[in-house]
Design a protein around this motif. Structure first.
Motif, PDB file in Angstrom:
ATOM      1  N   GLN A  47     -22.499 -49.574   9.491  1.00  0.00           N
ATOM      2  CA  GLN A  47     -23.577 -50.480   9.133  1.00  0.00           C
ATOM      3  C   GLN A  47     -24.386 -49.925   7.974  1.00  0.00           C
ATOM      4  O   GLN A  47     -24.510 -48.717   7.834  1.00  0.00           O
ATOM      5  N   GLN A  49     -22.786 -57.673  19.672  1.00  0.00           N
ATOM      6  CA  GLN A  49     -22.224 -57.561  18.325  1.00  0.00           C
ATOM      7  C   GLN A  49     -20.748 -57.920  18.347  1.00  0.00           C
ATOM      8  O   GLN A  49     -20.051 -57.617  19.317  1.00  0.00           O
ATOM      9  N   GLY A  62     -17.375 -57.723  15.522  1.00  0.00           N
ATOM     10  CA  GLY A  62     -16.924 -57.436  14.164  1.00  0.00           C
ATOM     11  C   GLY A  62     -15.707 -56.539  14.149  1.00  0.00           C
ATOM     12  O   GLY A  62     -15.259 -56.068  15.195  1.00  0.00           O
ATOM     13  N   THR A  63     -15.175 -56.307  12.950  1.00  0.00           N
ATOM     14  CA  THR A  63     -14.090 -55.337  12.809  1.00  0.00           C
ATOM     15  C   THR A  63     -14.682 -53.960  13.090  1.00  0.00           C
ATOM     16  O   THR A  63     -15.902 -53.776  13.023  1.00  0.00           O
ATOM     17  N   ARG A 107     -10.726 -56.564  16.170  1.00  0.00           N
ATOM     18  CA  ARG A 107     -12.168 -56.802  16.279  1.00  0.00           C
ATOM     19  C   ARG A 107     -12.687 -56.221  17.586  1.00  0.00           C
ATOM     20  O   ARG A 107     -11.970 -56.161  18.579  1.00  0.00           O
ATOM     21  N   ARG A 154     -14.844 -51.487  11.248  1.00  0.00           N
ATOM     22  CA  ARG A 154     -15.627 -51.110  10.081  1.00  0.00           C
ATOM     23  C   ARG A 154     -17.012 -51.775  10.105  1.00  0.00           C
ATOM     24  O   ARG A 154     -18.028 -51.113   9.898  1.00  0.00           O
ATOM     25  N   GLU A 155     -17.013 -53.061  10.399  1.00  0.00           N
ATOM     26  CA  GLU A 155     -18.300 -53.777  10.435  1.00  0.00           C
ATOM     27  C   GLU A 155     -19.220 -53.231  11.521  1.00  0.00           C
ATOM     28  O   GLU A 155     -20.426 -53.149  11.351  1.00  0.00           O
TER      29      GLU A 155
END
Ligand code: ADP
Ligand code: ADP
Length: 225
Positions: A224, A214, A216-217, A203, A219-220
């Protein structure tokens, strides 16, 4: 391995707020990257976790224990610095052995640990050299080795690759990735390099002016909608 929890962590230097209301649960064995531009509070956060900087507000837990006032050496953390912070007059072996000597570990055990880790990092031929006689990548491996021999619960990395040239940076990044797969030690890694963050992180936390922008992983964070 240990979890790390930041509860409303904040840090002020007089009127300057470096970090504000930082909440985060880092799981056992997670690779967490703190990403953001210069001055956003990454180093301050890492140094608070290491115990090199006092915490102004909030609670820091490592392995479920509150460690706000715990001595750095008793937190189960080991930090790898950008400038390597090696002792110039000591050999590679002694640089790696130093923390264990201070703990009064038996000599034979120290030698075994240092030799095993040197072997793992390809440093065996260089154990008697001084840091000045090593390449940048070798110095960084010594700094990493010095952290590994202590078998910490948590690794803290402060921009460990930013003094290396581009090619070596890629190589060392892959080595760090393999090392994490092999050892699985909870890692908190500070960088301003998006590629490092994307490749290494389970993460990513993006900081902006001392606040979490922000979480997230990779990817996250990067894909977006
Ligand atoms: P980063 O690691 O993201 O570059 P830092 O954590 O070093 O950011 O710094 C965050 C903020 O705190 C910056 O505004 C910086 O100027 C300030 N700061 C850091 N260390 C000190 C200090 N010792 N005294 C005063 N301000 C500081
Ligand atoms: P410390 O007690 O902070 O480790 P020392 O006075 O023992 O500092 O270290 C002497 C010198 O060795 C330092 O000024 C620094 O250049 C270098 N050095 C090597 N390793 C470290 C480290 N982990 N932290 C700080 N300085 C280090």
């Amino acid at each position: 391995m240990a979890s790390v929890t930041l509860k409303q962590i904040g840090k002020s230097y007089g009127a300057v707020t470096a970090v504000e209301q930082f909440d985060l649960d880092i799981a056992d064995g997670e690779f967490l990257v703190l990403l953001g531009p210069s001055g956003c509070g990454k180093s301050t956060t890492l140094r608070m976790i290491a115990g090199l900087e006092s915490i102004t507000t909030g609670d820091l837990m490592i392995g479920g224990t509150r460690v706000n006032d715990t001595d750095p050496k008793d937190r189960g953390v080991a930090m790898v610095f950008q400038n390597y912070a090696l002792y110039p007059h000591k050999s590679v072996f002694d640089n790696m052995a130093m923390a264990l000597k201070l703990q009064k570990m038996p000599k034979a055990e120290i030698a075994k640990r240092v030799n095993d880790v040197a072997d793992m990092l390809g440093l065996t031929p260089y154990l008697e050299r001084k840091p000045a006689a090593l390449s940048g990548g070798q110095r960084q491996r010594v700094a990493i080795g010095r952290a590994i021999v202590r078998t910490p619960e948590v690794f803290l990395f402060d921009e460990p690759l930013s003094n290396l040239d581009a090619q070596l940076r890629v190589k060392m990044r892959m080595e760090l990735q393999e090392l994490h797969e092999r050892l699985g030690v909870t890692s908190i890694y500070v960088t301003h390099d998006q590629v490092e963050a994307m490749t290494l992180a389970d993460r990513i936390v993006i900081l902006d002016r001392g606040r979490v922008a922000q979480i997230g992983t990779p990817r996250e964070v990067y894909e977006q909608p």
